[in-house]
Design a protein around this motif. Structure first.
Motif, mmCIF file in Angstrom:
data_model
loop_
_atom_site.group_PDB
_atom_site.id
_atom_site.type_symbol
_atom_site.label_atom_id
_atom_site.label_comp_id
_atom_site.label_asym_id
_atom_site.label_seq_id
_atom_site.Cartn_x
_atom_site.Cartn_y
_atom_site.Cartn_z
ATOM 1 N N UNK A 215 0.874 -1.178 0.000
ATOM 2 C CA UNK A 215 0.000 0.000 0.000
ATOM 3 C C UNK A 215 0.905 1.219 0.000
ATOM 4 N N UNK A 216 0.341 2.375 -0.398
ATOM 5 C CA UNK A 216 1.173 3.583 -0.409
ATOM 6 C C UNK A 216 1.550 4.002 1.002
ATOM 7 N N UNK A 217 0.581 3.863 1.917
ATOM 8 C CA UNK A 217 0.819 4.296 3.286
ATOM 9 C C UNK A 217 0.057 3.375 4.252
ATOM 10 N N UNK A 218 0.580 3.256 5.464
ATOM 11 C CA UNK A 218 -0.056 2.389 6.464
ATOM 12 C C UNK A 218 -0.375 3.217 7.703
ATOM 13 N N UNK A 219 -1.587 3.035 8.251
ATOM 14 C CA UNK A 219 -1.927 3.653 9.538
ATOM 15 C C UNK A 219 -2.269 2.541 10.526
ATOM 16 N N UNK A 220 -1.583 2.561 11.663
ATOM 17 C CA UNK A 220 -1.854 1.566 12.705
ATOM 18 C C UNK A 220 -2.447 2.281 13.920
ATOM 19 N N UNK A 221 -3.457 1.659 14.535
ATOM 20 C CA UNK A 221 -4.128 2.272 15.684
ATOM 21 C C UNK A 221 -4.133 1.277 16.843
ATOM 22 N N UNK A 222 -3.858 1.762 18.029
ATOM 23 C CA UNK A 222 -3.889 0.876 19.208
ATOM 24 C C UNK A 222 -4.272 1.711 20.431
ATOM 25 N N UNK A 223 -5.137 1.129 21.251
ATOM 26 C CA UNK A 223 -5.651 1.843 22.422
ATOM 27 C C UNK A 223 -4.802 1.620 23.683
ATOM 28 N N UNK A 224 -4.155 0.479 23.773
ATOM 29 C CA UNK A 224 -3.383 0.137 24.970
ATOM 30 C C UNK A 224 -2.144 1.047 25.050
ATOM 31 N N UNK A 225 -2.041 1.802 26.144
ATOM 32 C CA UNK A 225 -0.952 2.791 26.202
ATOM 33 C C UNK A 225 0.434 2.159 26.267
ATOM 34 N N UNK A 226 0.534 0.948 26.820
ATOM 35 C CA UNK A 226 1.853 0.299 26.854
ATOM 36 C C UNK A 226 2.295 -0.050 25.429
ATOM 37 N N UNK A 227 1.389 -0.700 24.719
ATOM 38 C CA UNK A 227 1.704 -1.103 23.344
ATOM 39 C C UNK A 227 1.960 0.142 22.495
ATOM 40 N N UNK A 228 1.098 1.152 22.703
ATOM 41 C CA UNK A 228 1.218 2.387 21.923
ATOM 42 C C UNK A 228 2.571 3.056 22.157
#
Ligand code: SAM
Length: 296
Positions: free
Chosen positions: A80-93
């Motif tokens: 893909x041209x660009x990737x967006x990743x989202x995560x709610x857990x603050x440790x993982x983030x």
């Protein structure tokens, strides 16, 4: 000795079936996490899905990123041209933020120079994190010394570990350093958002040029595996139905999910995989049109 940096910390875990055999050795291990519910085994399907598209995907969105192997693969392999990743857990983030927003090298060096012992691990995990770098380092360490890589409250430390190596059995500093530096190197291809994946889906619902890989917390075990495990699954299906772009969801193979898929007129396909205990299980792939999977 350190582990090989790319192919297979646990290659045997990623046998996939469903009538289709993929060469799982072609899935490079790129994530710094060993993630419960991680989808490395699904990567061959993701490649097939994205490469089957008539128009190239501009934005690949992973609203429940976790260890992020799918988004990372899309970014590294230019799917893909660009990737967006989202995560709610603050440790993982904290790990994704550190690597993607300027602290990758410091995090990698901190890992490489850490002298691992029961005392040093305890010291890091018992101290409050005063900076993003501290939190990211503590998270990676915890992920590597906790049983099953579990970060949720209540997780325990590995005991004898692999080959009786105890706490260090999954601590591969040079491998982790390389993975982190490699990700930092392509950080211009990845946006990370700490927040609610469902909200990000809504914000991008109008985009025909976006595709979504949706891997929410679901199993009964989710509460034990993830700090962020609560989700309104009916709302997630409604949100997915409203997306102008294509999407692929994965879920446990269970009746409630099958009926939600039917209500929203979505196709489902069972895929076989082996879990960490080598038990054969099936998971569901869900989408509007799964013909790219071919006959199975
Ligand atoms: C099944 S795991 C994803 C695993 C990932 N596909 C991988 O290969 O590592 C689900 C993830 O969703 C995260 N999560 C839960 N609720 C969320 C929300 N509302 N928004 C974003 N992430 C969320 C959990 O913290 C967990 O990391």
């Amino acid at each position: 000795m350190d582990q090989p940096s790319l192919f297979g910390e646990h290659p045997h875990l990623f046998e996939v079936g469903g009538g289709k055999i993929f060469n799982v050795a072609t899935v490079p291990m790129r994530s710094p996490f060993r993630y419960p519910g991680g989808k490395t085994w699904l990567v061959p399907y993701i490649r097939q899905w994205l490469l089957s598209r008539q128009t190239r995907v501009k934005e690949f969105i992973e609203p429940f990123a976790g260890g992020g192997i799918v988004g990372l693969t899309a970014a590294f392999e230019g799917l893909a041209d660009h990737v967006t990743m989202v995560e709610l857990d603050d440790q993982v983030a904290s790990v994704w933020r550190a690597i993607l927003y300027g602290y990758g090298e410091q995090l990698a060096n901190r890992i490489a120079s850490f002298e691992l012992s029961t005392e040093s691990v305890k010291k890091v995990l018992d101290s409050p994190a005063n900076s993003l770098l501290d939190q990211a380092f503590a998270t990676i360490l915890k992920n590597r010394v906790n049983r099953g890589g579990i970060l949720a409250p209540g997780a325990s430390l590995v005991k004898s570990g692999e080959n009786g190596k105890g706490l260090s059995s999954r601590w591969y500093p040079e491998t982790l350093k390389k993975r982190i530096l490699d990700i930092a190197h392509i950080s211009n291809r990845i946006t990370f958002i700490e927040g609610d994946g469902m909200e990000v889906m809504r914000q991008n619902a109008h985009r025909k040029d976006a595709s979504f890989f949706i891997d929410p917390p679901y199993t009964l075990a989710a509460r034990r595996l993830y700090s962020q495990w609560k989700l309104d699954h009916e709302e997630l299906f409604r949100t997915a139905e409203g997306l102008a772009g294509d999407f692929l969801m994965t879920y446990d193979n269970d009746e409630l999910i099958r009926s939600l898929a039917a209500t929203h007129e979505l196709q489902i396909r069972e895929v076989a995989m082996k879990n960490t205990h080598h038990a054969r299980m099936t998971e569901l792939l869900i989408g509007r049109d799964l013909c790219w999977l071919g006959a199975q």
